[in-house]
Design a protein around this motif. Structure first.
Motif, PDB file in Angstrom:
ATOM      1  N   GLU A 108      -7.167   4.762  -7.085  1.00  0.00           N
ATOM      2  CA  GLU A 108      -6.911   4.723  -5.647  1.00  0.00           C
ATOM      3  C   GLU A 108      -6.534   3.317  -5.183  1.00  0.00           C
ATOM      4  O   GLU A 108      -5.679   3.145  -4.315  1.00  0.00           O
ATOM      5  CB  GLU A 108      -8.146   5.209  -4.886  1.00  0.00           C
ATOM      6  CG  GLU A 108      -7.909   5.357  -3.400  1.00  0.00           C
ATOM      7  CD  GLU A 108      -9.091   5.980  -2.686  1.00  0.00           C
ATOM      8  OE1 GLU A 108      -9.296   5.625  -1.522  1.00  0.00           O
ATOM      9  OE2 GLU A 108      -9.796   6.811  -3.297  1.00  0.00           O
TER      10      GLU A 108
ATOM     11  N   ARG B 195       1.215   6.446  -7.054  1.00  0.00           N
ATOM     12  CA  ARG B 195       0.123   7.372  -7.385  1.00  0.00           C
ATOM     13  C   ARG B 195       0.581   8.827  -7.303  1.00  0.00           C
ATOM     14  O   ARG B 195       0.083   9.678  -8.042  1.00  0.00           O
ATOM     15  CB  ARG B 195      -1.070   7.144  -6.451  1.00  0.00           C
ATOM     16  CG  ARG B 195      -1.804   5.855  -6.745  1.00  0.00           C
ATOM     17  CD  ARG B 195      -3.095   5.749  -5.966  1.00  0.00           C
ATOM     18  NE  ARG B 195      -4.046   6.695  -6.527  1.00  0.00           N
ATOM     19  CZ  ARG B 195      -4.796   7.523  -5.803  1.00  0.00           C
ATOM     20  NH1 ARG B 195      -4.715   7.549  -4.492  1.00  0.00           N
ATOM     21  NH2 ARG B 195      -5.648   8.337  -6.382  1.00  0.00           N
ATOM     22  N   ASP B 196       1.513   9.118  -6.392  1.00  0.00           N
ATOM     23  CA  ASP B 196       2.037  10.483  -6.305  1.00  0.00           C
ATOM     24  C   ASP B 196       2.768  10.866  -7.589  1.00  0.00           C
ATOM     25  O   ASP B 196       2.733  12.019  -8.011  1.00  0.00           O
ATOM     26  CB  ASP B 196       2.992  10.614  -5.109  1.00  0.00           C
ATOM     27  CG  ASP B 196       2.264  10.579  -3.771  1.00  0.00           C
ATOM     28  OD1 ASP B 196       1.024  10.749  -3.750  1.00  0.00           O
ATOM     29  OD2 ASP B 196       2.941  10.361  -2.743  1.00  0.00           O
TER      30      ASP B 196
ATOM     31  N   LYS C 171       0.815  -1.216   0.000  1.00  0.00           N
ATOM     32  CA  LYS C 171       0.000   0.000   0.000  1.00  0.00           C
ATOM     33  C   LYS C 171       0.849   1.268   0.000  1.00  0.00           C
ATOM     34  O   LYS C 171       0.509   2.247  -0.677  1.00  0.00           O
ATOM     35  CB  LYS C 171      -0.969  -0.004   1.183  1.00  0.00           C
ATOM     36  CG  LYS C 171      -2.082  -1.025   1.028  1.00  0.00           C
ATOM     37  CD  LYS C 171      -3.025  -1.010   2.215  1.00  0.00           C
ATOM     38  CE  LYS C 171      -4.154  -2.003   2.030  1.00  0.00           C
ATOM     39  NZ  LYS C 171      -5.080  -2.031   3.181  1.00  0.00           N
ATOM     40  N   ASP C 172       1.957   1.278   0.734  1.00  0.00           N
ATOM     41  CA  ASP C 172       2.830   2.462   0.739  1.00  0.00           C
ATOM     42  C   ASP C 172       3.468   2.676  -0.631  1.00  0.00           C
ATOM     43  O   ASP C 172       3.546   3.807  -1.127  1.00  0.00           O
ATOM     44  CB  ASP C 172       3.909   2.343   1.821  1.00  0.00           C
ATOM     45  CG  ASP C 172       3.345   2.460   3.227  1.00  0.00           C
ATOM     46  OD1 ASP C 172       2.241   3.040   3.398  1.00  0.00           O
ATOM     47  OD2 ASP C 172       4.009   1.972   4.161  1.00  0.00           O
TER      48      ASP C 172
ATOM     49  N   THR D 228       0.847   4.089  -2.949  1.00  0.00           N
ATOM     50  CA  THR D 228       0.644   5.520  -2.715  1.00  0.00           C
ATOM     51  C   THR D 228       1.763   6.322  -3.367  1.00  0.00           C
ATOM     52  O   THR D 228       1.517   7.348  -4.004  1.00  0.00           O
ATOM     53  CB  THR D 228       0.572   5.812  -1.199  1.00  0.00           C
ATOM     54  OG1 THR D 228      -0.547   5.100  -0.660  1.00  0.00           O
ATOM     55  CG2 THR D 228       0.413   7.297  -0.925  1.00  0.00           C
TER      56      THR D 228
END
Length: 147
Positions: free
Chosen positions: A81, A73-74, A66-67, A70
């Motif tokens: 999402e 996605r940045d 998950k990290d 993220t």
């Protein structure tokens, strides 16, 4: 009953309950075994050549930290999402089709042409998920999350 109807029926009536017994949550064509650190997904992908008379489909698997997701996605704002198991996002995420985990090691697509065939196909899919996909997803999840 069309092959499409038979496909949706076996996913709903046979495959989904079996996946839930294995610990998956979800419905339709998307199931998950997420934990606090990883997205763990199983998805059914239908062929673009499907018709009322014939449905071909396969199973895709994804484990994504998950990290790391993220962070991706940045950098890539177009990413959703939550990752989809029916898309390979490349490293550092683990993605595989079920056929690569089966003894042949080759891509594998099931075909449904009528309700009688659909019942047998459903049992084959459940057995393949139980024997090949579930252990691989758990192993990848544990390796990714450090469990």
């Amino acid at each position: 009953m069309t092959a499409q109807d038979a496909y949706h029926s076996v996913l709903r009536d046979v495959v989904a309950p079996a996946l839930r017994e294995m610990g998956f949550k979800g419905s339709g064509k998307l199931y998950r075994l997420d934990d606090e650190k990883c997205w763990v997904r199983l998805g059914f992908q239908s062929s673009v050549s499907n018709s009322a008379a014939r449905v071909k489909f396969t199973v895709n698997l994804l484990v994504a930290d998950k990290d790391a997701w993220t962070g991706s996605r940045d950098e890539k704002h177009y990413l959703p999402e939550v990752p989809s198991p029916n898309i390979s996002y490349g490293q550092p995420f683990w993605w595989e089709r079920i056929g690569a985990l089966m003894p042949s090691g080759r891509d594998h697509w099931w075909t449904i042409t009528d309700p009688l065939v659909a019942s047998n196909v459903a049992l084959e899919v459940v057995a393949a998920v139980r024997k090949f996909a579930l252990p691989a997803l758990i192993a990848q999840r544990d390796a990714t999350s450090g469990s």
